[in-house]
Write a protein that holds these residues in place. Structure first.
Motif, PDB file in Angstrom:
ATOM      1  N   LEU A  64      -4.378   5.253 -11.425  1.00  0.00           N
ATOM      2  CA  LEU A  64      -4.357   4.149 -10.475  1.00  0.00           C
ATOM      3  C   LEU A  64      -2.926   3.645 -10.384  1.00  0.00           C
ATOM      4  O   LEU A  64      -2.146   3.779 -11.323  1.00  0.00           O
ATOM      5  N   ALA A  65      -2.585   3.082  -9.238  1.00  0.00           N
ATOM      6  CA  ALA A  65      -1.252   2.537  -9.030  1.00  0.00           C
ATOM      7  C   ALA A  65      -1.391   1.084  -8.617  1.00  0.00           C
ATOM      8  O   ALA A  65      -2.261   0.734  -7.820  1.00  0.00           O
ATOM      9  N   TYR A  66      -0.555   0.252  -9.190  1.00  0.00           N
ATOM     10  CA  TYR A  66      -0.683  -1.179  -8.939  1.00  0.00           C
ATOM     11  C   TYR A  66       0.683  -1.827  -8.781  1.00  0.00           C
ATOM     12  O   TYR A  66       1.714  -1.275  -9.182  1.00  0.00           O
ATOM     13  N   SER A  67       0.687  -2.999  -8.176  1.00  0.00           N
ATOM     14  CA  SER A  67       1.896  -3.795  -8.006  1.00  0.00           C
ATOM     15  C   SER A  67       1.725  -5.119  -8.742  1.00  0.00           C
ATOM     16  O   SER A  67       0.610  -5.531  -9.052  1.00  0.00           O
ATOM     17  N   LEU A 101       0.824  -1.210   0.000  1.00  0.00           N
ATOM     18  CA  LEU A 101       0.000   0.000   0.000  1.00  0.00           C
ATOM     19  C   LEU A 101       0.859   1.261   0.000  1.00  0.00           C
ATOM     20  O   LEU A 101       0.536   2.235  -0.678  1.00  0.00           O
ATOM     21  N   LYS A 102       1.945   1.255   0.755  1.00  0.00           N
ATOM     22  CA  LYS A 102       2.824   2.419   0.812  1.00  0.00           C
ATOM     23  C   LYS A 102       3.403   2.733  -0.565  1.00  0.00           C
ATOM     24  O   LYS A 102       3.421   3.899  -0.991  1.00  0.00           O
ATOM     25  N   ASN A 103       3.851   1.698  -1.280  1.00  0.00           N
ATOM     26  CA  ASN A 103       4.423   1.891  -2.613  1.00  0.00           C
ATOM     27  C   ASN A 103       3.395   2.462  -3.581  1.00  0.00           C
ATOM     28  O   ASN A 103       3.697   3.360  -4.370  1.00  0.00           O
ATOM     29  N   GLU A 104       2.178   1.948  -3.524  1.00  0.00           N
ATOM     30  CA  GLU A 104       1.151   2.388  -4.465  1.00  0.00           C
ATOM     31  C   GLU A 104       0.664   3.804  -4.151  1.00  0.00           C
ATOM     32  O   GLU A 104       0.434   4.607  -5.061  1.00  0.00           O
ATOM     33  N   MET A 105       0.511   4.129  -2.879  1.00  0.00           N
ATOM     34  CA  MET A 105       0.090   5.481  -2.520  1.00  0.00           C
ATOM     35  C   MET A 105       1.158   6.504  -2.899  1.00  0.00           C
ATOM     36  O   MET A 105       0.843   7.631  -3.303  1.00  0.00           O
ATOM     37  N   GLN A 125      -0.112   3.468 -13.269  1.00  0.00           N
ATOM     38  CA  GLN A 125       1.250   3.657 -12.777  1.00  0.00           C
ATOM     39  C   GLN A 125       1.731   2.438 -11.996  1.00  0.00           C
ATOM     40  O   GLN A 125       1.238   2.174 -10.898  1.00  0.00           O
ATOM     41  N   PRO A 126       2.669   1.655 -12.533  1.00  0.00           N
ATOM     42  CA  PRO A 126       3.184   0.486 -11.794  1.00  0.00           C
ATOM     43  C   PRO A 126       4.207   0.886 -10.741  1.00  0.00           C
ATOM     44  O   PRO A 126       4.871   1.914 -10.864  1.00  0.00           O
ATOM     45  N   THR A 127       4.318   0.089  -9.694  1.00  0.00           N
ATOM     46  CA  THR A 127       5.336   0.330  -8.668  1.00  0.00           C
ATOM     47  C   THR A 127       6.597  -0.491  -8.952  1.00  0.00           C
ATOM     48  O   THR A 127       7.632  -0.258  -8.348  1.00  0.00           O
ATOM     49  N   TYR A 128       6.483  -1.467  -9.860  1.00  0.00           N
ATOM     50  CA  TYR A 128       7.567  -2.408 -10.196  1.00  0.00           C
ATOM     51  C   TYR A 128       7.921  -3.317  -9.028  1.00  0.00           C
ATOM     52  O   TYR A 128       8.986  -3.917  -8.979  1.00  0.00           O
ATOM     53  N   LYS A 174       9.092  -2.398 -17.387  1.00  0.00           N
ATOM     54  CA  LYS A 174       8.697  -1.062 -16.981  1.00  0.00           C
ATOM     55  C   LYS A 174       7.888  -0.392 -18.091  1.00  0.00           C
ATOM     56  O   LYS A 174       8.039  -0.697 -19.267  1.00  0.00           O
ATOM     57  N   ASN A 175       7.003   0.521 -17.652  1.00  0.00           N
ATOM     58  CA  ASN A 175       6.173   1.294 -18.578  1.00  0.00           C
ATOM     59  C   ASN A 175       5.257   0.443 -19.433  1.00  0.00           C
ATOM     60  O   ASN A 175       4.963   0.790 -20.574  1.00  0.00           O
ATOM     61  N   GLU A 176       4.804  -0.698 -18.908  1.00  0.00           N
ATOM     62  CA  GLU A 176       3.872  -1.517 -19.672  1.00  0.00           C
ATOM     63  C   GLU A 176       2.556  -0.800 -19.900  1.00  0.00           C
ATOM     64  O   GLU A 176       1.947  -0.920 -20.948  1.00  0.00           O
ATOM     65  N   PHE A 177       2.095  -0.054 -18.920  1.00  0.00           N
ATOM     66  CA  PHE A 177       0.823   0.632 -19.032  1.00  0.00           C
ATOM     67  C   PHE A 177       1.034   2.138 -19.026  1.00  0.00           C
ATOM     68  O   PHE A 177       1.815   2.658 -18.265  1.00  0.00           O
ATOM     69  N   MET A 178       0.320   2.804 -19.923  1.00  0.00           N
ATOM     70  CA  MET A 178       0.479   4.239 -20.052  1.00  0.00           C
ATOM     71  C   MET A 178      -0.865   4.935 -19.903  1.00  0.00           C
ATOM     72  O   MET A 178      -1.556   4.733 -18.929  1.00  0.00           O
TER      73      MET A 178
END
Length: 275
Positions: A119-122, A101-105, A207-210, A144-148
């Motif tokens: 939206l942010a996802y892992s 949650l910390k990474n996504e926020m 936005q991915p967190t990787y 990285k950058n799979e979703f834009m």
């Protein structure tokens, strides 16, 4: 209000619900509330979640009068969420990373500083019924950058959906989900993909967190245990519906991505036959 609400739909998951809730409570970024929507379970689920709620005041229980499926349960949780941000996790899954949650926020904050809605996802990993990681291709780290943004996201979702590699259990503003109509009830199979398509269509940034975030449990008697042909059929229905929003060139690219494995195999067969 500032903060995040976790929404957990549950139906007859007495074996897994406590693991799911505890993984949320162990997060380094604590949610303001955990909403469990018990969809008329007939097992011991209610006893377990009521015990958990007594032990932690952030847990809020909702009991629908009739069983409506996962999409309706999530929407009910969404309607009762008190905070600006929401995320969903199924009761048989669990957070495998305490910083999920910390990474996504953090990623959401970066997006919003630029004035973007998103939206942010892992990354998810597949685990078996006992919670052990299943070695497979879908458990590999994503590029990285799979979703834009916008139609580019839509095109990528279509091309990746065949491999079931779309984001899950993401953090997003509650108002953004409501803007596109939330989950498409009564769809209860690939409802996440359907929602993501609508979010992409209005220009939401993905936005991915990787980082790995959630363990997605593969159950033989669940939706993940359905036949591959059932999965493919449902994915095709959803992708075909939203592909109409793409420009011709993007539709061609998306279709090629969908069938490139089969095309490669066919080309190899033709070359062997000629040789």
């Amino acid at each position: 209000m500032e903060g995040i609400s976790i929404i957990i739909p549950n139906y007859n998951k007495e074996k897994y619900i406590e693991k799911c809730v505890n993984s949320v409570l162990e997060q380094s970024y604590m949610p303001k509330e955990i909403i469990i929507v018990d969809d008329c379970s007939t097992d011991n689920s209610r006893r377990i979640i009521e015990k958990l709620a007594k032990e932690n005041e952030t847990i809020k229980l909702i009991y629908p009068k009739t069983n409506g499926g996962v999409s309706k349960a999530r929407n009910l949780g969404l309607q009762n969420a008190s905070y600006d941000y929401v995320t969903f996790i199924d009761s048989d899954d669990f957070y495998i990373n305490v910083d999920k949650l910390k990474n996504e926020m953090k990623q959401l904050e970066l997006l919003e500083e630029k004035g973007y809605q998103g939206l942010a996802y892992s990354t998810t990993v597949l685990v078996d019924e006992d919670g052990k990681v299943i070695p497979c291709r879908t458990n590999r780290r994503r590029r990285k950058n799979e979703f834009m943004k916008g139609n580019r996201v839509l095109k990528t979702l279509i091309s990746l959906s065949k491999q079931k590699r779309v984001p899950r259990d993401y953090c997003i503003r509650k108002e953004t989900v409501l803007k596109v109509g939330a989950y498409n009830y009564p769809r209860n199979f690939y409802e996440d993909l359907d929602l993501l398509m609508r979010l992409a269509r209005i220009g939401v940034f993905f936005q991915p967190t990787y980082e790995t975030g959630t363990a997605y449990r593969q159950l033989h008697n669940g939706l993940s245990g359905k036949k591959a042909t059932d999965h493919s059929k449902e994915i095709r229905i959803i992708c075909d519906q939203y592909m109409k929003n793409l420009k011709l060139i993007d539709r061609v690219i998306a279709i090629f991505e969908r069938y490139k494995t089969e095309l490669k195999k066919k080309i190899v067969d033709i070359i062997r036959e000629i040789a």
